[in-house]
Design an enzyme around this catalytic site. Sequence first.
Site, PDB file in Angstrom:
ATOM      1  N   ARG A 159      -7.179   0.485  -2.220  1.00 60.29           N
ATOM      2  CA  ARG A 159      -6.815  -0.292  -3.402  1.00 60.29           C
ATOM      3  C   ARG A 159      -5.916  -1.464  -3.012  1.00 60.29           C
ATOM      4  NH1 ARG A 159      -2.640  -0.792  -6.895  1.00 60.29           N
ATOM      5  NH2 ARG A 159      -3.102  -1.072  -9.120  1.00 60.29           N
ATOM      6  N   HIS A 216      -2.026   7.250   1.979  1.00 61.11           N
ATOM      7  CA  HIS A 216      -2.521   6.705   3.251  1.00 61.11           C
ATOM      8  C   HIS A 216      -3.093   7.820   4.132  1.00 61.11           C
ATOM      9  CE1 HIS A 216       0.634   3.285   2.720  1.00 61.11           C
ATOM     10  NE2 HIS A 216      -0.511   2.971   2.159  1.00 61.11           N
ATOM     11  N   HIS A 242       2.330   7.082   3.528  1.00 57.81           N
ATOM     12  CA  HIS A 242       2.642   8.133   2.571  1.00 57.81           C
ATOM     13  C   HIS A 242       1.399   9.004   2.367  1.00 57.81           C
ATOM     14  CE1 HIS A 242       0.583   5.446  -0.161  1.00 57.81           C
ATOM     15  NE2 HIS A 242       1.538   4.538  -0.082  1.00 57.81           N
ATOM     16  N   ARG A 292       1.013  -2.129   6.945  1.00 63.21           N
ATOM     17  CA  ARG A 292       2.288  -2.802   7.146  1.00 63.21           C
ATOM     18  C   ARG A 292       3.418  -1.900   6.640  1.00 63.21           C
ATOM     19  NH1 ARG A 292       0.587  -5.335   2.153  1.00 63.21           N
ATOM     20  NH2 ARG A 292       2.259  -5.315   0.607  1.00 63.21           N
TER      21      ARG A 292
END
Length: 281
Positions: free
Chosen positions: A177, A91, A88, A84
Site C-alpha cells: 500500500r 512488513h 513492523h 526506509r
Amino acid sequence: MRVTEKYAIDKAHECARVFRTVDPAHPGVRMVMDQPAVNLAGPVKVLSQGGFPETYGDLFMTPAQTRKLFDSFGWTRIAAFQTRNPMHRSHEYLAKIAIEVCDGVLVHSLLGALKPGDIPAEVRTKAIAALAKNYFVPSTIVQAGYPLDMRYAGPREALLHALFRQNYGCSHLIVGRDHAGVGSYYGPFEAHHIFDEIPADALETQPLTIDVAFWCYKCGGMASGRTCPHGDADRLQVSGTQLRKSLSEGAQVPPEFSRPEVVEILRAYYASIEPPVKAAA
C-alpha cells in the site's frame, strides 16, 4: 564526469511529470526546486563508492555481490522488499507472503537521505536484523542496503525501485500500500496500477502486489483486505508513521503491531535522542 552537455531545466515541468504535483511541501519537489538551474551530463567514471562500504560493512552490497549470493543459495525467484523504515508486523507479513511463492526475499534498505523524522539506517537495519533472526527461517531472507535517496514519487518511484532490483538480480518487487508515497499525494494503490500502464516486457522484475495488511482480532493474526471478511472495528491498522508516533511519545506498542525485539531497539534509539513525551491518557 567528462562533461559533454549542459542544459537548463524546467523544474515545474519535471515535478509535474515525476511527482504529479508542484507543491513545495512535497519532499521530492523541494529537492528538485533546490537544485541549481543548469544540469551537466556526460560519461561517468566511478572512483569510489562514497564511503558506504566503510560505514556499513557487509550490509552494503553491489549488484554483482547480491547476484553471486543468490547463485550460491540456488535462488532463481527472489522478491525484493524496499524499505526506509524498520519492519513492523505488516512488513513482516508481506515478506513472508513473498517467501511462500519465491525462493527468498531481499530486504533492501535505503542508506541515503530520508525525510525529517525517519529512523536512521544504522538503527533501522539493526531492528530488521533482530526481526530476521527471531522470526524468519535463515535460508529465506537476506538484508542488504543501497545508497539511494528517497524522492517519495509514489507510483513513478515504484517503477524506479523495480528497475534497481532488476540490476540486483531480483525477479520480483513487493509493492504494498502507498509504495514510496508521502502524505496524501497518491492513492493507496496507484503504485500497483502503474505496472499495468507500461509494456509487459519493459521490466524483467515484476511486481508482487499485495493489499493493505493489518492485524485482525477476529481472525487471530495478520490478514489483508483480500483475506479478512471483518470490519474496521476488528482490525489494528499497522503503519510506520503510527509506530514512530507511539515510540516518540513513550506509548505502549502492542505485539500485534511490532515484535518486542524490534520495539526494544527502537525505544532505545528514541530515548537517546530526547526524553519521551508522555502519552495522553
